[in-house]
Write a protein that holds these residues in place. Structure first.
Motif, PDB file in Angstrom:
ATOM      1  N   SER A 138      15.817  81.035  46.109  1.00 27.93           N
ATOM      2  CA  SER A 138      17.247  80.952  46.389  1.00 27.93           C
ATOM      3  C   SER A 138      17.487  80.747  47.887  1.00 27.93           C
ATOM      4  O   SER A 138      18.366  79.976  48.278  1.00 27.93           O
ATOM      5  N   HIS A 141      17.345  77.283  48.976  1.00 28.56           N
ATOM      6  CA  HIS A 141      18.398  76.469  48.358  1.00 28.56           C
ATOM      7  C   HIS A 141      17.888  75.592  47.218  1.00 28.56           C
ATOM      8  O   HIS A 141      18.335  74.454  47.048  1.00 28.56           O
ATOM      9  N   LEU A 142      16.955  76.145  46.417  1.00 30.23           N
ATOM     10  CA  LEU A 142      16.520  75.444  45.215  1.00 30.23           C
ATOM     11  C   LEU A 142      17.412  75.867  44.047  1.00 30.23           C
ATOM     12  O   LEU A 142      17.713  77.057  43.888  1.00 30.23           O
ATOM     13  N   PRO A 143      17.843  74.905  43.228  1.00 33.03           N
ATOM     14  CA  PRO A 143      18.758  75.237  42.133  1.00 33.03           C
ATOM     15  C   PRO A 143      18.045  75.958  40.999  1.00 33.03           C
ATOM     16  O   PRO A 143      16.889  75.664  40.684  1.00 33.03           O
ATOM     17  N   ASP A 144      18.744  76.915  40.371  1.00 32.41           N
ATOM     18  CA  ASP A 144      18.272  77.602  39.172  1.00 32.41           C
ATOM     19  C   ASP A 144      16.816  78.077  39.316  1.00 32.41           C
ATOM     20  O   ASP A 144      15.921  77.619  38.591  1.00 32.41           O
ATOM     21  N   GLN A 160      12.703  68.731  46.654  1.00 27.91           N
ATOM     22  CA  GLN A 160      12.479  70.027  46.006  1.00 27.91           C
ATOM     23  C   GLN A 160      11.035  70.488  46.191  1.00 27.91           C
ATOM     24  O   GLN A 160      10.786  71.681  46.413  1.00 27.91           O
ATOM     25  N   ARG A 163      10.751  71.904  49.623  1.00 27.39           N
ATOM     26  CA  ARG A 163      11.354  73.239  49.688  1.00 27.39           C
ATOM     27  C   ARG A 163      10.419  74.282  49.072  1.00 27.39           C
ATOM     28  O   ARG A 163      10.308  75.410  49.563  1.00 27.39           O
ATOM     29  N   GLN A 193      18.897  68.590  55.363  1.00 29.45           N
ATOM     30  CA  GLN A 193      18.900  69.876  54.675  1.00 29.45           C
ATOM     31  C   GLN A 193      17.641  70.683  54.991  1.00 29.45           C
ATOM     32  O   GLN A 193      17.706  71.898  55.223  1.00 29.45           O
TER      33      GLN A 193
END
Length: 540
Positions: A138, A141-144, A160, A163, A193
């Motif tokens: 989280s 800033h990785l989704p789900d 991704q 990250r 980002q």
């Protein structure tokens, strides 16, 4: 100097016999302070990554740190026992590698790979490790995160995966983070980002960062100090503002001069006939439904995309990773079959051709791929690779070989290159070979898919100059795919901006750059790292 967490003193790293020079790193000294971000810059082969790997104890076999010291908390990392180095590596000094797809294990889920670091270095329970893992994903800033920890590397986008690599490097809150070209092949918005993420995490944990890059826009965006390396030697190290605005060493001056400007070059619009048109091209992929995922997904990679390319013109296709640029190009040349739409090469309808009849026309439109090492067969010598296309199309082998040597000269390589294998060349040289191979069939149109994205600024400038010269000399039309807006400004006559498979804006380069109409285009320009610095530097 009292707050230095890492000190490199007179480091020498020796290369094996018969290498192009005796030392990869020669008499290099610098320090890294708590909470500081130092950018290590220089061309490919300058010794940047070797210096970082020496700190981590990850030098290749027969590459030896032969002299000097690397001090961390009073310990010389070059002389401590291997078990002590393993305890430090990952826990107190971590590294983000340049290519996450090769650094991540393709057979293990993302969650399991990061958990392996925690289980090796801590006594946390499985439940506590999972809680820590979800919180960290989280943070980056990785989704789900709960779903993502069950995913494999190939199921993530490039941004991704990067990250996830950052999460793995930071899971134990190390004192030092080494980032080796972590944003090189990323588009501008993802790059922005990632840079913001590194700044946030550094501020939160006081981590010292050694950031390796060849992108001076990135340097202008994040660096406190800059160290410049050339041929294994440290030639300049100063505060970032001093190096960027008043570089002292001639080599640093040349590197900064090679940074492409965001101001488009003045050029006259092509008045030639239309060489290529793509009208309402559509491509949909269906994924899932196998052993790894029972859920089927429909991905609209290209939606009703239309472009027109004139004779002698360069059309730039720009946008983020996953926007559909490469898919559209591959549909145009029918490396993949479009689901709908029409592609015309002059008067010829390419989409109406059978596979057999298409072979006769493939020579008219050729492609330069993003990764030349992956697209050049490693088992053949360069002369064979360049001559192979003409020979297949009926050209006499002796004449094809002579033409191959002529083309190698055209792209700046001598005749001896024909008798060497692809792995014996640098990245920039391999890209030149790929260009020579594409030109061997004397095409009318050249499709260049991110041909300079992984090259350092000076080699990038050379390849771009080469493409421009060839285009004018041969009156080629070129479809140029890039996520680098600086490169697009210098190369392209016309720009088409893609987002989520659709072309959202198109027009002359100077007009699009001066007055972008679409919100997404404006977001792309706002994300260019070091934009304000590069504009000042180019005015100087």
């Amino acid at each position: 100097m009292s707050d230095a967490v890492l000190r490199v003193e007179n480091l020498h790293v020796t290369l094996p016999p018969r290498a192009d020079r005796s030392h990869a790193v020669e008499d290099v000294s610098f320090d890294l302070r708590r909470g500081e971000l130092v950018c290590l810059v220089g061309e490919s082969g300058s010794g940047k990554s070797v210096t970082a790997r020496a700190v981590m104890g990850l030098l290749a076999p027969r590459v030896v740190a032969s002299a000097g010291r690397i001090l961390f908390n009073g310990e010389d990392l070059l002389r401590i026992p291997p078990e002590r180095l393993r305890a430090i590596r990952g826990a107190e000094i971590s590294m983000i590698f340049q290519e996450p797809m090769t650094a991540l294990n393709p057979l293990m889920t993302i969650g399991r790979q990061i958990d392996e670091v925690l289980s090796t270095h801590t006594q946390l329970s499985a439940a506590a490790r999972r809680e820590r893992l979800l919180a960290l994903l989280s943070d980056v800033h990785l989704p789900d995160p709960a779903s993502l920890i069950e995913a494999y590397p190939h199921q993530l986008s490039g941004g991704q995966r990067q990250r996830a690599m950052i999460a793995m490097a930071l899971v134990l809150e190390p004192k030092i983070l080494i980032a080796d070209e972590p944003t090189t092949a990323l588009d501008v918005t993802t790059q922005a980002q990632i840079l913001q993420l590194i700044r946030e995490l550094q501020a939160a944990h006081g981590t010292a960062v050694l950031f390796i890059t060849h992108d001076f826009g990135v340097v202008a965006e994040i660096a406190h100090r800059v160290a410049v390396m050339q041929n294994g030697k440290l030639v300049e190290m100063e505060e970032a503002s001093r190096v960027l605005n008043q570089p002292r060493h001639p080599y640093t001056q040349r590197l900064i001069a090679a940074v492409p400007s965001l101001t488009p070059r003045l050029r006259t619009a092509s008045q030639g006939p239309v060489a290529l048109t793509a009208t309402k091209v559509t491509k949909t992929f269906r994924t899932g439904g196998g052993l790894l995922s029972r859920e089927r997904r429909v991905v609209h990679a290209v939606k009703d995309a239309s472009i027109a390319l004139r004779r002698g013109e360069t059309l730039g296709l720009v946008g983020e990773s996953g926007s559909g640029k490469s898919t559209l190009a591959r549909c145009i040349i029918r490396l993949i079959e479009p689901d709908g739409g029409q592609v015309r090469l002059g008067e010829l309808d390419l989409t109406a051709q059978t596979r057999r009849s298409l072979r006769r026309h493939r020579r008219r439109i050729q492609m330069v791929f993003q990764d030349p090492f992956g697209s050049l067969n490693p088992r053949y010598k360069v002369g064979h690779l360049v001559a192979e296309g003409p020979i297949i199309n009926g050209v006499d082998a002796v004449a094809a070989r002579a033409r191959a040597i002529e083309l190698l000269g055209l792209v700046g390589l001598d005749a001896r290159a024909a008798d060497r294998f692809p792995h014996e060349f640098s990245g920039g040289q391999r890209q030149r070979i790929a260009i020579a191979r594409a030109l061997a069939l004397e095409p009318e149109i050249l499709v260049a898919d991110e041909p300079v994205s992984a090259l350092d600024v000076s080699v990038q400038a050379q390849v771009l100059d080469l493409l421009a010269g060839i285009r004018h000399r041969l009156n080629l039309s070129m479809l140029f795919i890039t996520h680098d807006l600086r490169v697009a400004a210098q190369v392209c006559d016309t720009i088409a901006v893609m987002r989520h498979g659709e072309i959202v804006e198109t027009g002359p380069t100077a007009e699009v750059f001066a007055r972008p109409q679409h919100t997404y285009t404006r977001e792309l320009f706002a994300s260019v790292p070091g934009r304000a610095w590069s504009q000042r530097a180019c005015r100087r």
